[in-house]
Design a protein around this motif. Structure first.
Motif, PDB file in Angstrom:
ATOM      1  N   SER A  63      -4.240   8.693   3.703  1.00 28.11           N
ATOM      2  CA  SER A  63      -4.016   7.290   4.007  1.00 28.11           C
ATOM      3  C   SER A  63      -4.831   6.346   3.129  1.00 28.11           C
ATOM      4  O   SER A  63      -4.377   5.241   2.822  1.00 28.11           O
ATOM      5  CB  SER A  63      -4.319   7.014   5.479  1.00 28.11           C
ATOM      6  OG  SER A  63      -5.658   7.357   5.793  1.00 28.11           O
ATOM      7  N   GLY A  64      -6.031   6.774   2.733  1.00 23.44           N
ATOM      8  CA  GLY A  64      -6.895   5.920   1.938  1.00 23.44           C
ATOM      9  C   GLY A  64      -7.130   6.387   0.515  1.00 23.44           C
ATOM     10  O   GLY A  64      -7.799   5.692  -0.257  1.00 23.44           O
ATOM     11  N   MET A  83     -13.205  -0.505   0.511  1.00 26.29           N
ATOM     12  CA  MET A  83     -11.779  -0.481   0.793  1.00 26.29           C
ATOM     13  C   MET A  83     -11.090  -1.547  -0.039  1.00 26.29           C
ATOM     14  O   MET A  83     -11.362  -2.737   0.118  1.00 26.29           O
ATOM     15  CB  MET A  83     -11.511  -0.715   2.283  1.00 26.29           C
ATOM     16  CG  MET A  83     -12.203   0.296   3.189  1.00 26.29           C
ATOM     17  SD  MET A  83     -11.723   0.109   4.925  1.00 26.29           S
ATOM     18  CE  MET A  83     -12.485  -1.472   5.279  1.00 26.29           C
ATOM     19  N   LEU A  86      -6.079  -3.437   0.650  1.00 26.13           N
ATOM     20  CA  LEU A  86      -5.907  -3.212   2.078  1.00 26.13           C
ATOM     21  C   LEU A  86      -4.505  -3.564   2.543  1.00 26.13           C
ATOM     22  O   LEU A  86      -3.878  -4.496   2.033  1.00 26.13           O
ATOM     23  CB  LEU A  86      -6.939  -4.008   2.860  1.00 26.13           C
ATOM     24  CG  LEU A  86      -8.345  -3.403   2.844  1.00 26.13           C
ATOM     25  CD1 LEU A  86      -9.382  -4.432   3.268  1.00 26.13           C
ATOM     26  CD2 LEU A  86      -8.398  -2.180   3.753  1.00 26.13           C
ATOM     27  N   ASP A  90      -4.071  -0.583   7.861  1.00 23.96           N
ATOM     28  CA  ASP A  90      -5.482  -0.226   7.844  1.00 23.96           C
ATOM     29  C   ASP A  90      -6.254  -0.881   8.981  1.00 23.96           C
ATOM     30  O   ASP A  90      -7.431  -0.570   9.186  1.00 23.96           O
ATOM     31  CB  ASP A  90      -6.127  -0.623   6.512  1.00 23.96           C
ATOM     32  CG  ASP A  90      -5.573   0.151   5.331  1.00 23.96           C
ATOM     33  OD1 ASP A  90      -5.350   1.372   5.460  1.00 23.96           O
ATOM     34  OD2 ASP A  90      -5.377  -0.473   4.267  1.00 23.96           O
TER      35      ASP A  90
END
Length: 128
Positions: A63-64, A83, A86, A90
């Protein structure tokens, strides 16, 4: 005991960036693998990223991956999550965790049962 306090959450527009911090107390902080998890109401707490005791090895959830970067500064007893790019998905409460393990090689460091100490969380909200 290890105490963890997250900070750096907030409201950001899609495409923006945030840098989360986790301040740790405890003599053995530098010997522990650490991680970030996130949770949305109604969902299970999900793995985001992990880092070994020295900061030389990392793991990321799909996911990241490519957008998030986990790092640590053992001299400052601080864990970070940068991060970028975004997305609204999220949006979650982000939690810092410290593991009983030093390595991230074990699969346990990608699951909740690999961690003994948790912060209270910091809210990240990404608007569309």
């Amino acid at each position: 005991q290890v105490q963890l306090v997250e900070s750096g959450g907030g409201l950001v527009q899609a495409g923006g960036s945030l840098r989360l911090s986790c301040a740790a107390s405890g003599r053995t902080f530098s010997n522990n693998a650490m991680a970030w998890f996130r949770q949305v109401p109604g969902n299970e707490r999900a793995f985001v990223a992990a880092i070994n005791w020295s900061g030389e090895r990392t793991k990321y959830a799909d996911s990241g991956k490519g957008r998030f970067t986990i790092s640590r500064d053992n001299a400052k007893n601080t864990l970070y999550l940068q991060m970028n790019s975004l997305k609204p998905e999220d949006t979650a409460v982000y939690y810092c965790a410290a593991s009983r393990y030093t390595s991230v090689a074990t699969s346990a460091t990608m699951t909740l049962n690999g961690y003994d100490y948790w912060g209270q969380g910091t809210q990240v909200t990404v608007s569309s």
